[in-house]
Design a protein around this motif. Structure first.
Motif, PDB file in Angstrom:
ATOM      1  N   THR A 196       0.833  -1.190   0.000  1.00  5.12           N
ATOM      2  CA  THR A 196       0.000   0.000   0.000  1.00  5.12           C
ATOM      3  C   THR A 196       0.874   1.248   0.000  1.00  5.12           C
ATOM      4  O   THR A 196       0.371   2.356  -0.157  1.00  5.12           O
ATOM      5  N   SER A 197       2.181   1.040   0.155  1.00  6.14           N
ATOM      6  CA  SER A 197       3.083   2.181   0.301  1.00  6.14           C
ATOM      7  C   SER A 197       3.847   2.536  -0.956  1.00  6.14           C
ATOM      8  O   SER A 197       4.336   3.661  -1.086  1.00  6.14           O
ATOM      9  N   HIS A 198       3.964   1.581  -1.857  1.00  9.57           N
ATOM     10  CA  HIS A 198       4.827   1.796  -3.013  1.00  9.57           C
ATOM     11  C   HIS A 198       4.065   1.676  -4.327  1.00  9.57           C
ATOM     12  O   HIS A 198       3.105   0.909  -4.445  1.00  9.57           O
ATOM     13  N   SER A 199       4.545   2.397  -5.305  1.00 13.13           N
ATOM     14  CA  SER A 199       4.076   2.270  -6.676  1.00 13.13           C
ATOM     15  C   SER A 199       5.119   1.446  -7.423  1.00 13.13           C
ATOM     16  O   SER A 199       6.234   1.918  -7.684  1.00 13.13           O
ATOM     17  N   ILE A 200       4.779   0.210  -7.743  1.00 11.50           N
ATOM     18  CA  ILE A 200       5.737  -0.722  -8.346  1.00 11.50           C
ATOM     19  C   ILE A 200       5.821  -0.467  -9.843  1.00 11.50           C
ATOM     20  O   ILE A 200       4.829  -0.565 -10.561  1.00 11.50           O
ATOM     21  N   THR A 201       7.010  -0.140 -10.322  1.00 12.70           N
ATOM     22  CA  THR A 201       7.192   0.105 -11.760  1.00 12.70           C
ATOM     23  C   THR A 201       8.181  -0.863 -12.399  1.00 12.70           C
ATOM     24  O   THR A 201       8.223  -0.966 -13.623  1.00 12.70           O
ATOM     25  N   GLY A 256      10.739  -3.129  -7.780  1.00 14.10           N
ATOM     26  CA  GLY A 256      11.223  -1.817  -7.374  1.00 14.10           C
ATOM     27  C   GLY A 256      10.188  -0.758  -7.658  1.00 14.10           C
ATOM     28  O   GLY A 256       9.389  -0.878  -8.593  1.00 14.10           O
ATOM     29  N   GLY A 257      10.205   0.261  -6.833  1.00 11.07           N
ATOM     30  CA  GLY A 257       9.271   1.347  -7.028  1.00 11.07           C
ATOM     31  C   GLY A 257       9.474   2.442  -6.010  1.00 11.07           C
ATOM     32  O   GLY A 257      10.273   2.299  -5.072  1.00 11.07           O
ATOM     33  N   ASN A 258       8.752   3.522  -6.209  1.00 11.09           N
ATOM     34  CA  ASN A 258       8.862   4.671  -5.308  1.00 11.09           C
ATOM     35  C   ASN A 258       7.852   4.590  -4.172  1.00 11.09           C
ATOM     36  O   ASN A 258       6.687   4.231  -4.395  1.00 11.09           O
ATOM     37  N   ASN A 259       8.317   4.909  -2.984  1.00 12.21           N
ATOM     38  CA  ASN A 259       7.413   5.090  -1.854  1.00 12.21           C
ATOM     39  C   ASN A 259       6.521   6.287  -2.163  1.00 12.21           C
ATOM     40  O   ASN A 259       7.014   7.363  -2.505  1.00 12.21           O
ATOM     41  N   GLY A 266       4.872   8.230  -0.351  1.00 13.01           N
ATOM     42  CA  GLY A 266       4.987   9.360   0.550  1.00 13.01           C
ATOM     43  C   GLY A 266       6.329  10.060   0.444  1.00 13.01           C
ATOM     44  O   GLY A 266       6.398  11.276   0.245  1.00 13.01           O
ATOM     45  N   THR A 267       7.412   9.291   0.550  1.00 13.62           N
ATOM     46  CA  THR A 267       8.759   9.868   0.559  1.00 13.62           C
ATOM     47  C   THR A 267       9.371   9.990  -0.818  1.00 13.62           C
ATOM     48  O   THR A 267      10.373  10.689  -0.974  1.00 13.62           O
ATOM     49  N   ARG A 268       8.823   9.264  -1.788  1.00 16.37           N
ATOM     50  CA  ARG A 268       9.351   9.212  -3.160  1.00 16.37           C
ATOM     51  C   ARG A 268      10.685   8.468  -3.221  1.00 16.37           C
ATOM     52  O   ARG A 268      11.326   8.445  -4.269  1.00 16.37           O
TER      53      ARG A 268
END
Length: 124
Positions: free
Chosen positions: A27-32, A101-104, A106-108
């Protein structure tokens, strides 16, 4: 955090097919970025296949040794990545690891996560 659950490994004969799957829960990361690596006994871990996703769609890359035999894909509904392996050879024997891998959100910050690994053995 990202939780990864791998499945699909096993023992098969040369020429057979096998499909690995890796389900990512977060729920925290956008997986790319989703990838499969493998590590044979006594060898370094190597990238097998990679799929990256952006607004224009998915892009894939493969190790030369598996091109034309393996296919990486990702389901549209969520964060599950598959590795379809055809015409398996004894040299494909290894522990296969899923990596995402992906960006959080909230924190990016970029983070990478690894699955526990699944054994694939190709032997007659």
């Amino acid at each position: 955090q990202v939780q990864l659950v791998e499945s699909g490994g096993g023992l098969v004969q040369p020429g057979a097919s096998l499909t690995l799957s890796c389900a990512a829960s977060t729920t925290s990361h956008s997986i790319t970025h989703m990838a499969w690596y493998r590590q044979a006994q006594g060898k370094q871990r190597e990238l097998v296949a990679l799929i990256t996703s952006d607004d224009s769609g998915d892009s894939t890359n493969y190790a030369d040794s598996v091109k034309g035999r393996f296919t990486i894909s990702r389901d549209n509904a969520g964060n599950t990545v598959y590795l379809q392996m055809n015409n398996l050879k004894p040299e494909d024997t290894a522990v296969y690891y899923c990596s995402v891998g992906g960006n959080n959100r909230g924190t990016r910050r970029w983070d990478t996560y690894w699955g526990q690994g699944t054994q694939v053995t190709v032997s007659s």
